[in-house]
Design an enzyme around this catalytic site. Structure first.
Site, short mmCIF file in Angstrom:
data_model
loop_
_atom_site.label_atom_id
_atom_site.label_comp_id
_atom_site.label_asym_id
_atom_site.label_seq_id
_atom_site.Cartn_x
_atom_site.Cartn_y
_atom_site.Cartn_z
N ALA A 35 0.84 -1.20 0.00
CA ALA A 35 0.00 0.00 0.00
C ALA A 35 0.87 1.25 0.00
CB ALA A 35 -0.93 0.00 1.21
N ASP A 36 1.90 1.26 0.85
CA ASP A 36 2.84 2.40 0.90
C ASP A 36 3.36 2.73 -0.50
OD1 ASP A 36 2.72 2.86 3.58
OD2 ASP A 36 4.52 1.74 4.08
N GLN A 37 3.72 1.68 -1.24
CA GLN A 37 4.38 1.88 -2.52
C GLN A 37 3.40 2.16 -3.66
OE1 GLN A 37 7.72 -1.15 -2.91
NE2 GLN A 37 6.89 -1.77 -0.94
N HIS A 74 2.06 4.74 8.66
CA HIS A 74 2.93 5.08 7.53
C HIS A 74 2.10 5.35 6.27
CE1 HIS A 74 6.30 4.99 4.73
NE2 HIS A 74 7.12 4.97 5.76
#
Length: 269
Positions: free
Chosen positions: A218-220, A241
């Protein structure tokens, strides 16, 4: 940027495709560097070849196999051609690992819609350890620890590799119809290899019990959703994050994100 100021000025110049080499001289993360460079290379006029030297598998950074097989699969599904090859593994503190990434220009991303995993196909487990650790059978013990609390059929690889500093890690990934989920744990001094493997097993079991992409994916994915200007993903866990990343992206791009339960949506405003 100076401590205490509340304004950051960024004046980008023309993106130039080509061959680049970056050597941190330590175990600075290869994959974190590639995270920042791949989006820029998409806007080049021709293929870019990036050679990074440093730490391929270090704390608080995307591990090499996760970056190649899990995040790399997402990139392909978004229409991004970024072929990464780990030629040498590198651990803290000396690093010395090498990843080469070939990135093709991409003028328009495909729709980003990762809400359902679909049918599970297979589960792969890889255990890597430095040749210095072979007499202690560290790779075998990583696998044994993983299997002690994981009861699904597995495809298993064990590797001993030459490195500048000793180290080890275990990587698990589950291929589904629509994308791949992954879990990794890095070995640490004073931590039994069996415990490292078992911790990775627990992470994968938890992921399989939930739905959606893992929190690191998800972050990326958020940045690419922002670049596309729209998208929707379901996330196994909404981390702090993730929320922080959203807040930063919204400062740079004309998009807004909304979180509803475990679903994240992006749209232009």
């Amino acid at each position: 940027a100076i401590l205490g100021i509340n304004k950051l000025v960024f004046r980008p110049k023309l993106i130039e495709s080509g061959n680049y080499r970056f050597d941190s001289g330590t175990a600075g993360s290869n994959t974190l560097l590639l995270q920042t460079l791949i989006p820029a290379c998409l806007h080049g006029e021709r293929e870019s070849v990036i050679e990074t030297v440093g730490g391929t598998d270090t704390k608080w950074c995307p591990p090499s196999l996760y970056f190649t097989h899990v995040f790399g699969d997402f990139l392909k599904r978004m229409g991004v051609h970024a072929e990464c090859t780990t030629e040498r593994f590198g651990f803290y503190p000396k690093g010395g690992g090498k990843i080469i990434c070939r990135v093709q220009p991409c003028k328009a991303l495909k729709d980003i819609h990762f809400t359902e995993r679909g049918k599970r196909k297979n589960i792969h487990l890889a255990a890597y350890a430095s040749t210095d650790l072979q007499t202690r059978e560290v790779a075998e013990r990583l696998v044994s620890g993983f299997q002690s609390s994981f009861f699904f059929p597995l495809e298993i690889d064990k590797h001993y590799v030459s490195t500048s500093s000793p180290g080890c890690f275990v990587h698990a990934r589950t291929e589904h119809e629509h994308y791949i989920i992954g879990a990794d744990v890095l070995g640490e001094i004073g931590k039994r290899a069996e415990d490292v493997g078992e911790e990775c097993s627990e992470k994968m079991v938890q992921l399989l019990q939930n739905e959606g992409v893992d929190q690191h994916a998800a972050d990326q994915l958020l940045l690419y959703m922002g670049l596309k200007g729209k998208g929707e993903i379901t996330v196994a866990k909404i981390s702090d994050h993730v929320r922080t990343n959203i807040a930063v992206i919204e400062q740079f791009l004309p998009v807004t994100f909304e979180i509803e339960g475990t679903v994240i949506r992006c749209r232009k405003f």
